[in-house]
Design a protein around this motif. Structure first.
Motif, short mmCIF file in Angstrom:
data_model
loop_
_atom_site.label_atom_id
_atom_site.label_comp_id
_atom_site.label_asym_id
_atom_site.label_seq_id
_atom_site.Cartn_x
_atom_site.Cartn_y
_atom_site.Cartn_z
N ASN A 55 56.49 28.33 -55.44
CA ASN A 55 55.86 27.98 -54.16
C ASN A 55 55.86 26.47 -53.93
O ASN A 55 56.11 26.00 -52.82
CB ASN A 55 54.41 28.46 -54.14
CG ASN A 55 54.30 29.93 -53.73
OD1 ASN A 55 55.30 30.51 -53.29
ND2 ASN A 55 53.14 30.51 -53.89
N TYR A 76 57.46 25.06 -50.66
CA TYR A 76 56.68 24.46 -49.57
C TYR A 76 56.65 22.93 -49.61
O TYR A 76 55.77 22.31 -49.08
CB TYR A 76 55.28 25.07 -49.54
CG TYR A 76 55.36 26.57 -49.29
CD1 TYR A 76 55.75 27.03 -48.03
CD2 TYR A 76 55.13 27.50 -50.30
CE1 TYR A 76 55.88 28.40 -47.78
CE2 TYR A 76 55.25 28.86 -50.06
CZ TYR A 76 55.63 29.30 -48.80
OH TYR A 76 55.77 30.64 -48.56
N ARG A 78 50.09 34.71 -45.05
CA ARG A 78 50.98 33.55 -45.05
C ARG A 78 50.40 32.57 -44.04
O ARG A 78 49.96 32.97 -42.96
CB ARG A 78 52.39 33.93 -44.62
CG ARG A 78 52.99 35.06 -45.46
CD ARG A 78 54.49 35.09 -45.33
NE ARG A 78 55.10 33.96 -46.01
CZ ARG A 78 56.30 33.47 -45.71
NH1 ARG A 78 57.02 34.02 -44.75
NH2 ARG A 78 56.79 32.44 -46.36
N GLY A 96 53.98 36.93 -48.78
CA GLY A 96 52.52 36.75 -48.73
C GLY A 96 51.83 37.54 -49.82
O GLY A 96 50.63 37.75 -49.80
#
Ligand code: ADP
Length: 601
Positions: free
Chosen positions: A499, A503, A546, A559
């Motif tokens: 993640n 991100y 999400r 998610g």
């Protein structure tokens, strides 16, 4: 007993809006009436007491009035001599002296007494003090009235030896003809006995006033001895009294500051025939003393009843509200997907029935949830095999046909491969969750080293990070082992570090650090990515959540990752949390319990 006490304690500890409403209802229906009744009792007591005080004083005054009348009338009756023979026109001087001596001996109140002939001259006189000469009374009212056949009583006057009153009466023969007049000075100190004999509580007292409002005699009970012939007209009460107003009975009871200093309840009557007023004064403090005890008892009893009612109301309100609160918290548990806690309500009423119905509903929901999990598990499981096959064959086709296909077909195949990867991830995540929820997620904790899994995961994800020019920073330290499932721990790390890379949109850094806090080793995964807005942080660990963000729409994801991570960490008795600031980056941290010394080897 303990049980009842515990129940009482629990019921008292309940709070909330419904509780307040029930309390207010109870207060309105029980406490207010108690206060009202208590108040009514006090008012009635007060009124009854006022009437009592007035009655006592009035009775006393009536009784004393009678005694005073008897005293004065008795003296007058003694003067009303009647000679036994019919034709006698005057009494012989020797006889007069004899009679005067007799009268003085009979009534000690006679101070001086004299015979007056019908022409108004005193003919004989006797007294207790030195005597004045015989005088001419022909113009005096006492003589004139007695000569006319009436009894005469003078206004009170004051002498050195005390307050006096003059009385006069006619002397008649047996034919009812007035033959002489007898006048006497009556010493009113004789009335002291009458006044002193009266009892009015502990501190109440009586006194007599004359026609001008001057003090004549007073009771020894009066603790502030007044001066002889004191002028009491400065007291409004006295003025009204000598003007003939009667102060007898509850309606006419007067409360005022007495001439003798204290606040009193006063009653009185003026006897105009005798020129004397009888007054009773009862200090309020003493008069009210009698009811003070009763009043205090009423107040104490009312207070006790009030407190008990309040406690009982609190208890009852708690009893009503607490099962509802139980239902509420149970409903919250159900909302959170926890069906293992049936409510226990034993109120033996409709709320208990509701509790039972609630438990049935919970069982139904649990069954539904199980069916759903079962379905998802079976579906995901069944889908996984063909999806794995598609993914494998597509990979093979892409690998083997590299350079052999035209550009467009390669691009299409590339897209199919990406889609099959995504599908594969989704099916795996779903399967993972279904396993977890169906209780099939196997987690076996053993003492696990924490630096190795980090290193392995970083090595695995290095390619991904390099692609995006993200540096992976980690400085391993010597740390004790934790209780964890090594494979699951790696899964967690892959998710968090994955993640962090996913991100972070441009170049950046993902830093992993570890520290010992208390009995845990905390692993932090920090990134310099897009961050998470505060509002989204709480929902982050929920299924399928999400963060809605334009920039991450293209980033594939389900998610489900963080939900699974949290599930795994908690199943290993750990905890996970996030700190993040939009646009600056996020730090995901999780703690796992350090293996205690006796378990390390
Ligand atoms: P996903 O498959 O969407 O990544 P996750 O459960 O792993 O699902 O994460 C849930 C959401 O949390 C993500 O969609 C993303 O919006 C947000 N998120 C997770 N990790 C980070 C991170 N390191 N930085 C910013 N946002 C993150």
């Amino acid at each position: 007993m303990v049980n009842i006490f515990q129940k009482f304690k629990n019921a008292l500890s309940v709070r909330g809006r419904l509780h307040r409403k029930v309390m207010i209802m109870m207060l309105l229906t029980s406490v207010l009436p108690i206060i009202f009744l208590g108040f009514l009792a006090l008012v009635s007591l007060n009124t009854a007491h006022r009437i009592d005080v007035a009655d006592i004083e009035s009775n006393l005054i009536n009784q004393k009035t009678e005694e005073i009348k008897t005293f004065l009338k008795g003296a007058l009756n003694m003067l009303e001599l009647r000679v036994t023979f019919p034709q006698v026109t005057d009494i012989e001087i020797g006889q007069q002296h004899y009679l005067l001596g007799q009268l003085l001996a009979e009534n000690t109140a006679f101070n001086e007494i004299s015979f007056v002939s019908l022409n108004g001259r005193e003919t004989s006189k006797q007294g207790r003090l030195s005597l004045k000469n015989l005088a001419d009374l022909s113009r005096l009212q006492k003589f004139l009235e007695a000569k006319a056949g009436k009894n005469y009583i003078s206004p009170v006057y004051f002498t050195l030896s005390g307050p006096m009153i003059t009385i006069a009466a006619p002397v008649k023969n047996s034919n009812n003809v007035i033959i002489s007049v007898l006048t006497a000075e009556l010493d009113l100190k004789g009335l002291e006995k009458i006044i002193n004999k009266s009892i009015l509580g502990n501190a109440g007292y009586l006194y007599l006033i004359d026609q001008d409002g001057f003090l004549v005699v007073w009771s020894e009970k009066n603790n502030t001895p007044p001066t002889y012939a004191a002028d009491l007209r400065q007291i409004g009460f006295t003025n009204q009294l000598i003007q003939g107003e009667s102060f007898l009975g509850a309606d006419k009871q007067a409360r005022y500051r007495s001439f003798f200093g204290k606040q009193v309840v006063g009653a009185g009557e003026f006897l105009s025939d005798f020129n004397l007023g009888v007054v009773a004064e009862w200090p309020v403090s003493d008069a009210d003393n009698i009811i003070a005890t009763v009043r205090n008892q009423i107040i104490v009893v009312s207070l006790i009843v009030l407190i008990l009612t309040l406690l009982f109301s609190l208890f009852l309100a708690g009893q009503i509200v607490s099962p509802i609160k139980t239902l509420e918290s149970s409903a919250e548990l159900i909302a959170a997907g926890k069906f293992e806690h049936p409510v226990q309500i034993s109120t033996h009423d409709e709320i208990e029935d509701l509790g039972r119905a609630f438990n049935k509903m919970m069982e139904g929901l649990k069954r539904l949830e199980e069916l759903k999990n079962e379905f998802v598990f079976i579906a995901a499981h069944e889908i996984r095999t063909p999806v794995t096959a598609i993914k494998g064959y597509i990979s093979m086709v892409v690998d083997k046909s590299a350079g052999k296909l035209d550009e467009e077909t390669s691009r299409f195949l590339g897209e199919v491969k990406k889609a099959s990867d995504r599908l594969n991830n989704l099916v795996n995540d779903l399967l993972q969750i279904a396993r977890s929820e169906a209780g099939r997620l196997e987690i076996k904790v053993t003492p696990t080293e924490v630096t190795e899994p980090v290193k392995a995961v970083l090595a695995e994800l290095k390619v991904l990070a390099d692609e995006k020019s993200i540096s992976l920073v980690y400085e391993p330290r010597a740390l004790p082992k934790v209780l964890a499932d090594p494979a699951r721990l790696k899964e967690v790390l892959v998710n968090l570090v994955g993640n962090a890379i996913k991100y972070t949109l441009g170049a950046g850094a993902v830093t992993i650090s570890q520290e010992i806090i208390g009995k845990e080793i905390i692993t932090h995964v920090a990134d310099t990515g897009i961050g998470i807005p505060l509002g989204a942080q709480q929902k982050l660990f929920e299924k399928f959540y999400r963060v809605p963000d334009e920039r991450t729409r293209e980033i594939t994801g389900t998610g489900l990752g963080l939900f699974i991570v949290k599930e795994i960490i908690e199943r290993m008795n750990g905890r996970i949390w996030v700190e993040s600031e939009s646009e600056k980056g996020s730090v995901f941290s999780f703690g796992l319990p350090i293996v205690s010394i006796d378990k390390t080897d």
